[in-house]
Motif scaffolding. Sequence first.
Motif, PDB file in Angstrom:
ATOM      1  N   GLY A 134     -10.492 -89.174 -86.448  1.00 44.08           N
ATOM      2  CA  GLY A 134     -10.542 -87.933 -85.394  1.00 44.08           C
ATOM      3  C   GLY A 134     -11.661 -86.991 -85.590  1.00 44.08           C
ATOM      4  N   ALA A 135     -12.965 -87.863 -85.551  1.00 40.37           N
ATOM      5  CA  ALA A 135     -14.166 -87.025 -85.653  1.00 40.37           C
ATOM      6  C   ALA A 135     -14.782 -86.768 -84.397  1.00 40.37           C
ATOM      7  CB  ALA A 135     -15.253 -87.821 -86.635  1.00 40.37           C
ATOM      8  N   GLY A 136     -15.930 -85.979 -84.221  1.00 38.89           N
ATOM      9  CA  GLY A 136     -16.543 -85.885 -83.009  1.00 38.89           C
ATOM     10  C   GLY A 136     -18.082 -86.477 -83.412  1.00 38.89           C
ATOM     11  N   ILE A 137     -18.719 -86.802 -82.227  1.00 41.35           N
ATOM     12  CA  ILE A 137     -20.056 -87.783 -82.690  1.00 41.35           C
ATOM     13  C   ILE A 137     -21.167 -86.997 -81.897  1.00 41.35           C
ATOM     14  CG2 ILE A 137     -21.202 -89.747 -82.426  1.00 41.35           C
ATOM     15  CD1 ILE A 137     -18.713 -90.938 -81.842  1.00 41.35           C
ATOM     16  N   ALA A 138     -21.906 -86.663 -82.779  1.00 41.72           N
ATOM     17  CA  ALA A 138     -23.291 -85.925 -82.390  1.00 41.72           C
ATOM     18  C   ALA A 138     -24.556 -86.894 -82.356  1.00 41.72           C
ATOM     19  CB  ALA A 138     -23.837 -84.601 -83.150  1.00 41.72           C
ATOM     20  N   LYS A 139     -25.669 -86.974 -81.321  1.00 42.47           N
ATOM     21  CA  LYS A 139     -26.437 -88.028 -81.361  1.00 42.47           C
ATOM     22  C   LYS A 139     -27.751 -87.311 -81.573  1.00 42.47           C
ATOM     23  CE  LYS A 139     -24.832 -89.288 -77.155  1.00 42.47           C
ATOM     24  NZ  LYS A 139     -24.813 -90.000 -75.845  1.00 42.47           N
ATOM     25  N   TRP A 173      -8.734 -80.593 -84.593  1.00 42.11           N
ATOM     26  CA  TRP A 173      -9.885 -80.603 -84.829  1.00 42.11           C
ATOM     27  C   TRP A 173     -10.521 -81.467 -83.780  1.00 42.11           C
ATOM     28  CZ3 TRP A 173     -14.179 -78.813 -86.552  1.00 42.11           C
ATOM     29  CH2 TRP A 173     -15.521 -79.437 -86.877  1.00 42.11           C
ATOM     30  N   ARG A 174     -10.103 -82.465 -83.337  1.00 44.45           N
ATOM     31  CA  ARG A 174     -10.544 -83.360 -82.192  1.00 44.45           C
ATOM     32  C   ARG A 174     -10.448 -82.424 -80.999  1.00 44.45           C
ATOM     33  NH1 ARG A 174     -11.167 -88.671 -80.489  1.00 44.45           N
ATOM     34  NH2 ARG A 174     -12.058 -89.581 -82.545  1.00 44.45           N
ATOM     35  N   ALA A 175      -9.150 -81.845 -80.825  1.00 44.60           N
ATOM     36  CA  ALA A 175      -9.027 -81.083 -79.676  1.00 44.60           C
ATOM     37  C   ALA A 175      -9.958 -79.956 -79.391  1.00 44.60           C
ATOM     38  CB  ALA A 175      -7.542 -80.618 -79.535  1.00 44.60           C
ATOM     39  N   ASP A 176     -10.328 -79.267 -80.636  1.00 45.39           N
ATOM     40  CA  ASP A 176     -11.342 -78.233 -80.523  1.00 45.39           C
ATOM     41  C   ASP A 176     -12.548 -78.949 -79.626  1.00 45.39           C
ATOM     42  OD1 ASP A 176      -9.452 -76.179 -81.380  1.00 45.39           O
ATOM     43  OD2 ASP A 176     -10.085 -76.344 -83.276  1.00 45.39           O
ATOM     44  N   ILE A 177     -12.937 -79.940 -80.560  1.00 44.56           N
ATOM     45  CA  ILE A 177     -14.217 -80.611 -80.127  1.00 44.56           C
ATOM     46  C   ILE A 177     -14.367 -80.948 -78.513  1.00 44.56           C
ATOM     47  CG2 ILE A 177     -15.759 -82.496 -80.410  1.00 44.56           C
ATOM     48  CD1 ILE A 177     -14.820 -82.450 -83.468  1.00 44.56           C
ATOM     49  N   GLU A 178     -13.269 -81.554 -78.280  1.00 45.89           N
ATOM     50  CA  GLU A 178     -13.037 -82.032 -76.688  1.00 45.89           C
ATOM     51  C   GLU A 178     -13.323 -80.583 -75.814  1.00 45.89           C
ATOM     52  OE1 GLU A 178      -9.977 -84.474 -76.390  1.00 45.89           O
ATOM     53  OE2 GLU A 178     -10.822 -86.005 -77.560  1.00 45.89           O
ATOM     54  N   LYS A 179     -12.633 -79.552 -76.139  1.00 48.21           N
ATOM     55  CA  LYS A 179     -12.636 -78.453 -75.228  1.00 48.21           C
ATOM     56  C   LYS A 179     -13.988 -77.877 -75.156  1.00 48.21           C
ATOM     57  CE  LYS A 179     -10.770 -73.673 -74.825  1.00 48.21           C
ATOM     58  NZ  LYS A 179     -12.010 -73.184 -74.544  1.00 48.21           N
ATOM     59  N   ASN A 180     -14.673 -77.739 -76.475  1.00 45.88           N
ATOM     60  CA  ASN A 180     -16.085 -77.201 -76.376  1.00 45.88           C
ATOM     61  C   ASN A 180     -16.968 -78.088 -75.541  1.00 45.88           C
ATOM     62  OD1 ASN A 180     -15.393 -75.277 -78.244  1.00 45.88           O
ATOM     63  ND2 ASN A 180     -16.156 -76.452 -79.998  1.00 45.88           N
ATOM     64  N   VAL A 181     -16.778 -79.389 -75.624  1.00 44.41           N
ATOM     65  CA  VAL A 181     -17.608 -80.362 -74.770  1.00 44.41           C
ATOM     66  C   VAL A 181     -17.343 -80.244 -73.477  1.00 44.41           C
ATOM     67  CG1 VAL A 181     -18.184 -82.846 -74.294  1.00 44.41           C
ATOM     68  CG2 VAL A 181     -17.877 -82.085 -76.846  1.00 44.41           C
ATOM     69  N   ALA A 182     -15.966 -80.163 -72.967  1.00 45.25           N
ATOM     70  CA  ALA A 182     -15.765 -79.864 -71.596  1.00 45.25           C
ATOM     71  C   ALA A 182     -16.265 -78.609 -70.947  1.00 45.25           C
ATOM     72  CB  ALA A 182     -14.186 -79.687 -71.263  1.00 45.25           C
ATOM     73  N   ASP A 183     -16.208 -77.565 -71.798  1.00 44.41           N
ATOM     74  CA  ASP A 183     -16.814 -76.192 -71.419  1.00 44.41           C
ATOM     75  C   ASP A 183     -18.394 -76.297 -71.471  1.00 44.41           C
ATOM     76  OD1 ASP A 183     -14.335 -75.129 -71.460  1.00 44.41           O
ATOM     77  OD2 ASP A 183     -14.383 -74.244 -73.402  1.00 44.41           O
ATOM     78  N   TRP A 184     -18.825 -77.056 -72.317  1.00 44.49           N
ATOM     79  CA  TRP A 184     -20.319 -77.178 -72.242  1.00 44.49           C
ATOM     80  C   TRP A 184     -20.940 -77.849 -71.040  1.00 44.49           C
ATOM     81  CZ3 TRP A 184     -24.805 -75.123 -74.140  1.00 44.49           C
ATOM     82  CH2 TRP A 184     -25.922 -75.882 -74.247  1.00 44.49           C
ATOM     83  N   TRP A 185     -20.224 -78.820 -70.653  1.00 44.20           N
ATOM     84  CA  TRP A 185     -20.709 -79.601 -69.501  1.00 44.20           C
ATOM     85  C   TRP A 185     -20.640 -78.524 -68.278  1.00 44.20           C
ATOM     86  CZ3 TRP A 185     -23.641 -83.416 -69.603  1.00 44.20           C
ATOM     87  CH2 TRP A 185     -23.594 -84.423 -70.653  1.00 44.20           C
ATOM     88  N   LYS A 186     -19.529 -77.661 -68.271  1.00 46.52           N
ATOM     89  CA  LYS A 186     -19.668 -76.820 -67.174  1.00 46.52           C
ATOM     90  C   LYS A 186     -20.588 -75.652 -67.358  1.00 46.52           C
ATOM     91  CE  LYS A 186     -14.570 -76.727 -67.046  1.00 46.52           C
ATOM     92  NZ  LYS A 186     -13.341 -76.088 -67.006  1.00 46.52           N
ATOM     93  N   THR A 187     -21.053 -75.357 -68.596  1.00 45.33           N
ATOM     94  CA  THR A 187     -22.355 -74.435 -68.636  1.00 45.33           C
ATOM     95  C   THR A 187     -23.533 -75.014 -68.191  1.00 45.33           C
ATOM     96  OG1 THR A 187     -21.062 -73.432 -70.465  1.00 45.33           O
ATOM     97  CG2 THR A 187     -23.314 -73.316 -70.542  1.00 45.33           C
ATOM     98  N   LEU A 188     -23.758 -76.374 -68.430  1.00 47.61           N
ATOM     99  CA  LEU A 188     -24.941 -76.937 -68.201  1.00 47.61           C
ATOM    100  C   LEU A 188     -25.185 -77.096 -66.633  1.00 47.61           C
ATOM    101  CD1 LEU A 188     -25.256 -80.117 -70.636  1.00 47.61           C
ATOM    102  CD2 LEU A 188     -26.627 -77.993 -70.499  1.00 47.61           C
ATOM    103  N   GLU A 189     -23.849 -77.389 -65.877  1.00 51.22           N
ATOM    104  CA  GLU A 189     -23.933 -77.165 -64.712  1.00 51.22           C
ATOM    105  C   GLU A 189     -24.227 -75.949 -63.920  1.00 51.22           C
ATOM    106  OE1 GLU A 189     -21.316 -78.770 -60.713  1.00 51.22           O
ATOM    107  OE2 GLU A 189     -20.392 -78.231 -62.509  1.00 51.22           O
TER     108      GLU A 189
END
Length: 597
Positions: A234-239, A340-356
């Motif tokens: 249930g992990a997030g992956i940073a690169k 935990w995974r749900a929080d990560i996915e929400k942060n990622v979705a919000d971040w892509w909107k921020t980048l746009e």
Amino acid sequence: MAQTVGDFLVERLYAWGVRKIFGYPGDGINDVFGALNRAGGKIEFIQARHEEMAAFMASAYAKFTGELGVCIATSGPGASHLVTGLYDARLDHMPVLAIAGQQARTALGGHYQQEVDLPSLFKDVAGAFVQQASAPAQVRHLVDRAVRIALGERRVTAIILPNDLQEEPYHEPGRKHGTLHSGIGYSRPKTVPYDADLHRAAEILNSGRKVAMLVGAGSLGATDAVIAVADKLGAGIAKALLGKAAVPDDLPYVTGSIGLLGTEPSYTMMMECDTLLMVGSGFPYSEFLPKEGQARGVQIDLAPDMLSLRYPMEANLVGDAAETLRALLPLIEQKTEKSWRADIEKNVADWWKTLEERAIQPAVPVNPQRVTWELSPRLPDGVILTSDSGSCANWYARDLRIRRGMMASLSGGLASMGAAVPYAIAAKFAHPDRPVIALVGDGAMQMNNMAELITVAKYWRQWPDKRWIVCVFNNEDLNQVTWEQRVMEGDPKFDASQQIPNVPYHRFAELIGLKGIYVDRPQAVGPAWEDALAADRPVVLEVKTDPEVPPLPPHITFQQAMNFSRTLIKGDPREGGVIRETARQVLGAILPGGRGD
């Protein structure tokens, strides 16, 4: 005609599987070039415009093929020019062999023209193996050891050949005391930790409630295993930046890059996790990892000297990433808690909107972030991406969504300017049927990348897929350093060091037979990428970008915010509405009286 030492060298390299050599000729290495010619095309020689660029090409060729990269240069300045590119390979753990000429054996020690102590010069960068040949029968084992060590240890090696030795008749070592009879061949071993160590690592990972993964270049061949382990944990992956292509960005729990060029979701995940699994990464910036004692750690790496170096790990596993993860997988328990995974996915979705939102902000004339944002959905399948060091690397790291089958790399450990174009040339020689795109700042373009466009002009007609694009961010500024001065030091921009000449890069491309495209309007960026990707020849896409859009880290400390405030108080020569508005996006939540968006 008797076989010379040069002839033997070429035949031996061919027997080892070498098919391409990058370099530049000179009289100190003449007989080896004569041997390449006599070999009738067995090994293709790619002529760079400068030896440093040839070494970068060899490093990139190793990255994009997994094979040995080979570069060659003459004695003296030719050999010394190789060093920067070789350090790129050294710091990114790439197998590269450098072959350098030397003055005649009878002249050594005589302060002869172009006489340089090459074994000493190469001793650090090629410390795994650097030898100067002194007799024909010695060359056999020098080649065999240099290649085997480079492949086996993923290091740089070097062979130095005096010019008079190259043209001597070759003879095999005799069967007598003091001779060596080496052979050809190397197969990479399967490297997996002992069961007890795997069980210890699994116990740590199973006990975690908030698991974060960090993957790097060592994970590039382990995509499926990384995803399988992440799903069980249930992990997030940073690169890490060199691992950008390790997992695709269309997975909702992939937080993207980490570090100074990273994302907010990666930073947040690391600051909140209770367990860290690091796989195949030498990511250098410990301040972007969990605080010491916050998280339990497991690390997997082929190189023991990279283990527990950035963060104190409880389980240190020496092993190949894919093999070790596959061995771990049956020992890992499936996480049932999803928050935990749900929080990560929400942060990622919000971040892509921020980048746009950041990418479409107005700028003068073009927002540099928009250049990569517009490219991302237009990336062709199987594309190979390269980036230079500098502010363009920020947009490369954050905005480009990698899909399966793509490749991407840059100068990682060395972070050298001037690597993107030679990397892109090497990518095309490694995979001539794939499209290649390089992102380059105007500083690196002026430093040494413009000349290598001539290399492209020389060779592009032999590539079956003609799509080769270099995008130049023309902002007349050494932009990354300018912003580091402002935010890290609190100093205004110093025009004498930072301002660079405005050069018509697209016109230079046209002058040498390539296609040039110039963009100075934001609405034209997307169509320009489409035009470049549809071209019948390599393209230089020049975009006039705004230097006042800040390429800043995902987390700004209070001290950095105060430094930036002092910069404005002191009076920056480029201070104005744009710099204030773009900085507000990133610093507004920290600056006194500011507000976040």
